[in-house]
Design a protein around this motif. Structure first.
Motif, PDB file in Angstrom:
ATOM      1  N   GLU A 129       0.459   3.306  -3.558  1.00 38.25           N
ATOM      2  CA  GLU A 129      -0.588   4.320  -3.505  1.00 38.25           C
ATOM      3  C   GLU A 129      -0.080   5.734  -3.263  1.00 38.25           C
ATOM      4  O   GLU A 129      -0.875   6.676  -3.286  1.00 38.25           O
ATOM      5  N   ILE A 167      -8.422  -2.059   5.118  1.00 36.95           N
ATOM      6  CA  ILE A 167      -8.719  -0.754   4.520  1.00 36.95           C
ATOM      7  C   ILE A 167      -7.762  -0.465   3.371  1.00 36.95           C
ATOM      8  O   ILE A 167      -8.161   0.095   2.342  1.00 36.95           O
ATOM      9  N   ALA A 168      -6.507  -0.868   3.520  1.00 38.19           N
ATOM     10  CA  ALA A 168      -5.534  -0.664   2.447  1.00 38.19           C
ATOM     11  C   ALA A 168      -5.962  -1.406   1.190  1.00 38.19           C
ATOM     12  O   ALA A 168      -5.897  -0.844   0.084  1.00 38.19           O
ATOM     13  N   TRP A 169      -6.401  -2.652   1.331  1.00 41.03           N
ATOM     14  CA  TRP A 169      -6.873  -3.386   0.152  1.00 41.03           C
ATOM     15  C   TRP A 169      -8.088  -2.709  -0.461  1.00 41.03           C
ATOM     16  O   TRP A 169      -8.228  -2.641  -1.686  1.00 41.03           O
ATOM     17  N   TRP A 170      -8.976  -2.213   0.368  1.00 40.83           N
ATOM     18  CA  TRP A 170     -10.167  -1.522  -0.137  1.00 40.83           C
ATOM     19  C   TRP A 170      -9.759  -0.283  -0.931  1.00 40.83           C
ATOM     20  O   TRP A 170     -10.273  -0.042  -2.020  1.00 40.83           O
ATOM     21  N   LEU A 171      -8.838   0.501  -0.391  1.00 40.59           N
ATOM     22  CA  LEU A 171      -8.377   1.711  -1.067  1.00 40.59           C
ATOM     23  C   LEU A 171      -7.585   1.405  -2.337  1.00 40.59           C
ATOM     24  O   LEU A 171      -7.514   2.251  -3.239  1.00 40.59           O
ATOM     25  N   MET A 172      -6.990   0.223  -2.411  1.00 39.26           N
ATOM     26  CA  MET A 172      -6.265  -0.169  -3.621  1.00 39.26           C
ATOM     27  C   MET A 172      -7.200  -0.752  -4.677  1.00 39.26           C
ATOM     28  O   MET A 172      -6.757  -1.240  -5.707  1.00 39.26           O
ATOM     29  N   GLY A 173      -8.504  -0.714  -4.406  1.00 37.36           N
ATOM     30  CA  GLY A 173      -9.478  -1.178  -5.391  1.00 37.36           C
ATOM     31  C   GLY A 173      -9.696  -2.678  -5.393  1.00 37.36           C
ATOM     32  O   GLY A 173     -10.107  -3.240  -6.410  1.00 37.36           O
ATOM     33  N   GLN A 174      -9.428  -3.328  -4.288  1.00 36.97           N
ATOM     34  CA  GLN A 174      -9.599  -4.776  -4.162  1.00 36.97           C
ATOM     35  C   GLN A 174     -10.563  -5.101  -3.016  1.00 36.97           C
ATOM     36  O   GLN A 174     -10.173  -5.649  -1.986  1.00 36.97           O
ATOM     37  N   PRO A 175     -11.862  -4.777  -3.198  1.00 39.93           N
ATOM     38  CA  PRO A 175     -12.795  -4.975  -2.083  1.00 39.93           C
ATOM     39  C   PRO A 175     -13.001  -6.441  -1.696  1.00 39.93           C
ATOM     40  O   PRO A 175     -13.251  -6.724  -0.524  1.00 39.93           O
ATOM     41  N   PHE A 230       0.829  -1.212   0.000  1.00 38.33           N
ATOM     42  CA  PHE A 230       0.000   0.000   0.000  1.00 38.33           C
ATOM     43  C   PHE A 230       0.860   1.257   0.000  1.00 38.33           C
ATOM     44  O   PHE A 230       0.627   2.186  -0.774  1.00 38.33           O
ATOM     45  N   ALA A 255     -10.212  -7.329   0.582  1.00 41.82           N
ATOM     46  CA  ALA A 255     -10.407  -6.605   1.843  1.00 41.82           C
ATOM     47  C   ALA A 255     -11.438  -7.299   2.728  1.00 41.82           C
ATOM     48  O   ALA A 255     -11.199  -7.510   3.924  1.00 41.82           O
TER      49      ALA A 255
END
Length: 121
Positions: A37, A89-97, A33, A100
């Protein structure tokens, strides 16, 4: 003859192994992340190294089996929730829900199982 009995070996169960893998995954996630990012070289390098280092420091100080500070089960849980939530949250923000949510659910279930074991001991 030696009458000394050997010390009992600690039992490592499936959840212990899973928790170790979750810790490693969270630390690697925070590094990914930080590097992907944020703009390189700064703050990307700083966060790519600093976020995992902070997670390792918190885990080592409060959560590990040989923690520097011995705190109660609830304080340990807060550290664990902070590190694992940051990774989710990092995975969510990287577009990988999907990653996440799966990570968050597995970490939560593993944490509940471990917490019940710690409180029962």
């Amino acid at each position: 003859m030696n009458d000394a009995t050997p010390a009992p070996e600690p039992k490592v169960g499936f959840n212990d192994l899973l928790r170790f893998l979750l810790e490693i995954f969270a630390i690697v996630t925070l590094g990914i992340f930080g590097f992907t990012e944020f703009e390189l070289p700064w703050p990307g390098i700083l966060l790519g190294i600093g976020l995992p280092a902070l997670a390792i420091l918190l885990w080592g100080l409060f959560r590990s089996p040989k923690a520097v500070f011995h705190v109660d089960t609830f304080a340990k849980a807060l550290v664990e929730i902070a590190v694992f939530s940051a990774a989710a949250i990092a995975w969510w923000l990287m577009g990988q829900p999907v990653i996440a949510v799966v990570f968050a659910v597995v970490a939560a279930v593993s944490g509940i199982i471990n917490g019940r074991r710690e409180l029962g001991a």
